[in-house]
Design a protein around this motif. Sequence first.
Motif, PDB file in Angstrom:
ATOM      1  N   HIS A 113      -1.203 -11.624   1.189  1.00  0.00           N
ATOM      2  CA  HIS A 113      -0.394 -12.216   0.109  1.00  0.00           C
ATOM      3  C   HIS A 113      -0.717 -11.556  -1.228  1.00  0.00           C
ATOM      4  CE1 HIS A 113       1.891 -15.119  -2.187  1.00  0.00           C
ATOM      5  NE2 HIS A 113       0.836 -15.318  -2.959  1.00  0.00           N
ATOM      6  N   VAL A 114       0.275 -10.863  -1.794  1.00  0.00           N
ATOM      7  CA  VAL A 114       0.060 -10.170  -3.071  1.00  0.00           C
ATOM      8  C   VAL A 114       1.423  -9.942  -3.734  1.00  0.00           C
ATOM      9  CG1 VAL A 114       0.025  -7.895  -1.894  1.00  0.00           C
ATOM     10  CG2 VAL A 114      -1.072  -8.149  -4.137  1.00  0.00           C
ATOM     11  N   HIS A 115       1.425  -9.913  -5.077  1.00  0.00           N
ATOM     12  CA  HIS A 115       2.672  -9.730  -5.851  1.00  0.00           C
ATOM     13  C   HIS A 115       2.616  -8.370  -6.549  1.00  0.00           C
ATOM     14  CE1 HIS A 115       3.643 -14.214  -6.019  1.00  0.00           C
ATOM     15  NE2 HIS A 115       2.372 -14.222  -5.615  1.00  0.00           N
ATOM     16  N   PHE A 116       3.489  -7.432  -6.152  1.00  0.00           N
ATOM     17  CA  PHE A 116       3.362  -6.116  -6.799  1.00  0.00           C
ATOM     18  C   PHE A 116       3.808  -6.103  -8.256  1.00  0.00           C
ATOM     19  CE2 PHE A 116       7.765  -4.603  -5.865  1.00  0.00           C
ATOM     20  CZ  PHE A 116       7.973  -3.733  -6.918  1.00  0.00           C
ATOM     21  N   PRO A 117       4.824  -6.918  -8.677  1.00  0.00           N
ATOM     22  CA  PRO A 117       5.208  -6.849 -10.097  1.00  0.00           C
ATOM     23  C   PRO A 117       4.138  -7.421 -11.031  1.00  0.00           C
ATOM     24  CG  PRO A 117       6.938  -7.848  -8.770  1.00  0.00           C
ATOM     25  CD  PRO A 117       5.706  -7.820  -7.927  1.00  0.00           C
ATOM     26  N   GLN A 118       3.138  -8.066 -10.463  1.00  0.00           N
ATOM     27  CA  GLN A 118       2.146  -8.714 -11.320  1.00  0.00           C
ATOM     28  C   GLN A 118       0.931  -7.842 -11.618  1.00  0.00           C
ATOM     29  OE1 GLN A 118       1.337 -12.667  -9.743  1.00  0.00           O
ATOM     30  NE2 GLN A 118       3.493 -13.237  -9.786  1.00  0.00           N
ATOM     31  N   HIS A 139      10.314   1.203  -9.459  1.00  0.00           N
ATOM     32  CA  HIS A 139       9.870   2.369  -8.688  1.00  0.00           C
ATOM     33  C   HIS A 139       8.488   2.841  -9.163  1.00  0.00           C
ATOM     34  CE1 HIS A 139      10.152   6.195  -6.599  1.00  0.00           C
ATOM     35  NE2 HIS A 139       9.829   6.780  -7.736  1.00  0.00           N
ATOM     36  N   ALA A 140       8.325   2.907 -10.482  1.00  0.00           N
ATOM     37  CA  ALA A 140       7.048   3.401 -11.031  1.00  0.00           C
ATOM     38  C   ALA A 140       5.903   2.442 -10.681  1.00  0.00           C
ATOM     39  CB  ALA A 140       7.169   3.559 -12.542  1.00  0.00           C
ATOM     40  N   VAL A 141       6.145   1.137 -10.823  1.00  0.00           N
ATOM     41  CA  VAL A 141       5.077   0.172 -10.541  1.00  0.00           C
ATOM     42  C   VAL A 141       4.778   0.128  -9.035  1.00  0.00           C
ATOM     43  CG1 VAL A 141       4.337  -2.243 -10.740  1.00  0.00           C
ATOM     44  CG2 VAL A 141       5.652  -1.190 -12.591  1.00  0.00           C
ATOM     45  N   HIS A 152      14.876  -9.321  -7.877  1.00  0.00           N
ATOM     46  CA  HIS A 152      15.872  -8.239  -7.909  1.00  0.00           C
ATOM     47  C   HIS A 152      15.847  -7.402  -6.624  1.00  0.00           C
ATOM     48  CE1 HIS A 152      14.130  -9.076 -11.950  1.00  0.00           C
ATOM     49  NE2 HIS A 152      15.409  -9.246 -12.244  1.00  0.00           N
ATOM     50  N   PRO A 153      17.009  -7.213  -5.973  1.00  0.00           N
ATOM     51  CA  PRO A 153      17.028  -6.380  -4.761  1.00  0.00           C
ATOM     52  C   PRO A 153      16.434  -4.988  -5.004  1.00  0.00           C
ATOM     53  CG  PRO A 153      19.108  -7.554  -4.986  1.00  0.00           C
ATOM     54  CD  PRO A 153      18.337  -7.844  -6.232  1.00  0.00           C
ATOM     55  N   GLN A 154      16.596  -4.451  -6.211  1.00  0.00           N
ATOM     56  CA  GLN A 154      16.056  -3.105  -6.477  1.00  0.00           C
ATOM     57  C   GLN A 154      14.529  -3.086  -6.428  1.00  0.00           C
ATOM     58  OE1 GLN A 154      18.169  -4.884  -8.312  1.00  0.00           O
ATOM     59  NE2 GLN A 154      18.028  -4.494 -10.520  1.00  0.00           N
ATOM     60  N   SER A 155      13.888  -4.228  -6.640  1.00  0.00           N
ATOM     61  CA  SER A 155      12.419  -4.262  -6.524  1.00  0.00           C
ATOM     62  C   SER A 155      12.007  -4.187  -5.048  1.00  0.00           C
ATOM     63  CB  SER A 155      11.833  -5.521  -7.179  1.00  0.00           C
ATOM     64  OG  SER A 155      12.081  -6.670  -6.384  1.00  0.00           O
ATOM     65  N   VAL A 156      12.849  -4.718  -4.163  1.00  0.00           N
ATOM     66  CA  VAL A 156      12.581  -4.624  -2.714  1.00  0.00           C
ATOM     67  C   VAL A 156      12.746  -3.173  -2.269  1.00  0.00           C
ATOM     68  CG1 VAL A 156      13.243  -5.486  -0.436  1.00  0.00           C
ATOM     69  CG2 VAL A 156      13.538  -6.947  -2.452  1.00  0.00           C
ATOM     70  N   ASP A 157      13.824  -2.543  -2.718  1.00  0.00           N
ATOM     71  CA  ASP A 157      14.016  -1.122  -2.392  1.00  0.00           C
ATOM     72  C   ASP A 157      12.807  -0.312  -2.863  1.00  0.00           C
ATOM     73  OD1 ASP A 157      16.519  -1.533  -1.283  1.00  0.00           O
ATOM     74  OD2 ASP A 157      17.598  -1.156  -3.145  1.00  0.00           O
ATOM     75  N   ALA A 158      12.323  -0.618  -4.053  1.00  0.00           N
ATOM     76  CA  ALA A 158      11.222   0.171  -4.635  1.00  0.00           C
ATOM     77  C   ALA A 158       9.947   0.043  -3.804  1.00  0.00           C
ATOM     78  CB  ALA A 158      10.968  -0.289  -6.070  1.00  0.00           C
ATOM     79  N   ILE A 159       9.591  -1.162  -3.395  1.00  0.00           N
ATOM     80  CA  ILE A 159       8.317  -1.324  -2.674  1.00  0.00           C
ATOM     81  C   ILE A 159       8.431  -0.759  -1.253  1.00  0.00           C
ATOM     82  CG2 ILE A 159       8.731  -3.731  -1.900  1.00  0.00           C
ATOM     83  CD1 ILE A 159       5.372  -2.308  -3.077  1.00  0.00           C
ATOM     84  N   PHE A 160       9.590  -0.953  -0.609  1.00  0.00           N
ATOM     85  CA  PHE A 160       9.748  -0.387   0.740  1.00  0.00           C
ATOM     86  C   PHE A 160       9.749   1.151   0.696  1.00  0.00           C
ATOM     87  CE2 PHE A 160      11.792  -4.441   2.620  1.00  0.00           C
ATOM     88  CZ  PHE A 160      10.629  -4.772   3.287  1.00  0.00           C
TER      89      PHE A 160
END
Length: 431
Positions: A77-82, A115-117, A140-148
């Motif tokens: 369990h972790v939050h990448f935007p944080q 993408h950068a984060v 945001h769906p674009q944050s899912v695209d970025a992490i995948f």
Amino acid sequence: MADRKAFRASILHCLGDPGEKDDPAAMEYFADGLLIVEDGHVAALGDAKQMLGGLAGDIELTEHSGKLIVPGFIDCHVHFPQVDIIASHGEQLLDWLARYAYPAEEAFADAEHAHAVAGFFVDELLRNGTTTALVFPSVHPQSVDAIFKAADKRGMRLLSGKVLMDENCPEALRDDPESAYADSRQLIEKWHGKNRLGYAITPRFAVTSSEAQLKVAGKLAREFPDVHVHTHLAENHDEVELVAKKFPWSRSYLDVYEQLGLVRERSVFAHCLHLDDQDREQLAKLGAAIAFCPTSNLFLGSGLFDLRAARDLCIRTGVGTDVGGGTSLNMFRTLSEAYKVLQLQGQSLPGSRALYLATLGAANALYLDDRIGNFITGKEADFVVLDYSASSITRRRLSHCQDITQKLFALIMLGDDRSIAETYVMGTLMS
Ligand code: GUN
Ligand code: ZN
């Protein structure tokens, strides 16, 4: 032709749950071990001296003399935007979300920022020896695209899915039940099962989703049974009270999720601090899992997780860093805080069980133990090379240890990112 590599070092992995007392049968240790990897999967494990003679001459052999190889760590369990607001001072959960987490997440409307984060985040995971994670992105769906994309580029196994939240949060972070359903479906079709990626239906928590939205999440959970469900549960007293008021028909916080179809195999609930026995029995019976997040629970003043109660009922349990409520992406830092959380409750966490919670136990919690978590032949060869002497204090302390049990415990208590010499994903050096 098959790509074959061999790695020589001390090698340790878990075969089962060691429990509160070190159970020697739950671990396998080779003081001078050899791990053979073929096309990214474990081909063999054993004693180096016995195996070396039988190796083909052209196999690539990497020697890590004096170091310890263990399976790659799994962050449940972790939050990448944080990552940008980790270690923000002064608040408990609900105020911390409003003051720090939500504003940081608003920036992920920008795909370039996401993408950068995401790139920084997965590189940090790997630098800390974490090779698999269950990750909250943003709404945001674009944050899912970025992490995948970031995980896929590095060949990592990673689970994530668009955050669903349609009330009690800033306007800029709100979706609605219809778009939550449509966007999640689209993202499942795009990403789930692609290489090593898996989707998780991710309602943030019962505070920020309407009943209509939780129902939609439950519908997705029924339609896609091999997709994960990922949310927060019973972390903070004010949160629990809010949920009880919001869903007056519910017996408990877990009951809200259960009645709306979100408690099942492959459901992962972060925290689970304020549960009763009936909740625990339901989690066990329905095959759901808990992510124990010790640094977060201490940092946000949320409470002490009762690991013994979870184990007594055989609830699948792994550990999570929960950055940015948690204060480190490093599994040693996380496990050493877990030890202290349990000490405060008269419970024990031997080194072997700490390692289990971050490897095979976590894989079991995520229903991935047929693929990762230890070095059984055929599993994916994600592993970490640990350095016993990465700092002067660990070097000194470790030199006084008599056996692997003592060494492992001291390394977990004292270790940090410096202790991770190298991280391999499917047999390939990453960091
Ligand atoms: N509950 C709902 N959202 C969050 C979050 O971002 N972090 C933590 N620790 N708990 C939550
Ligand atoms: Zn969280």
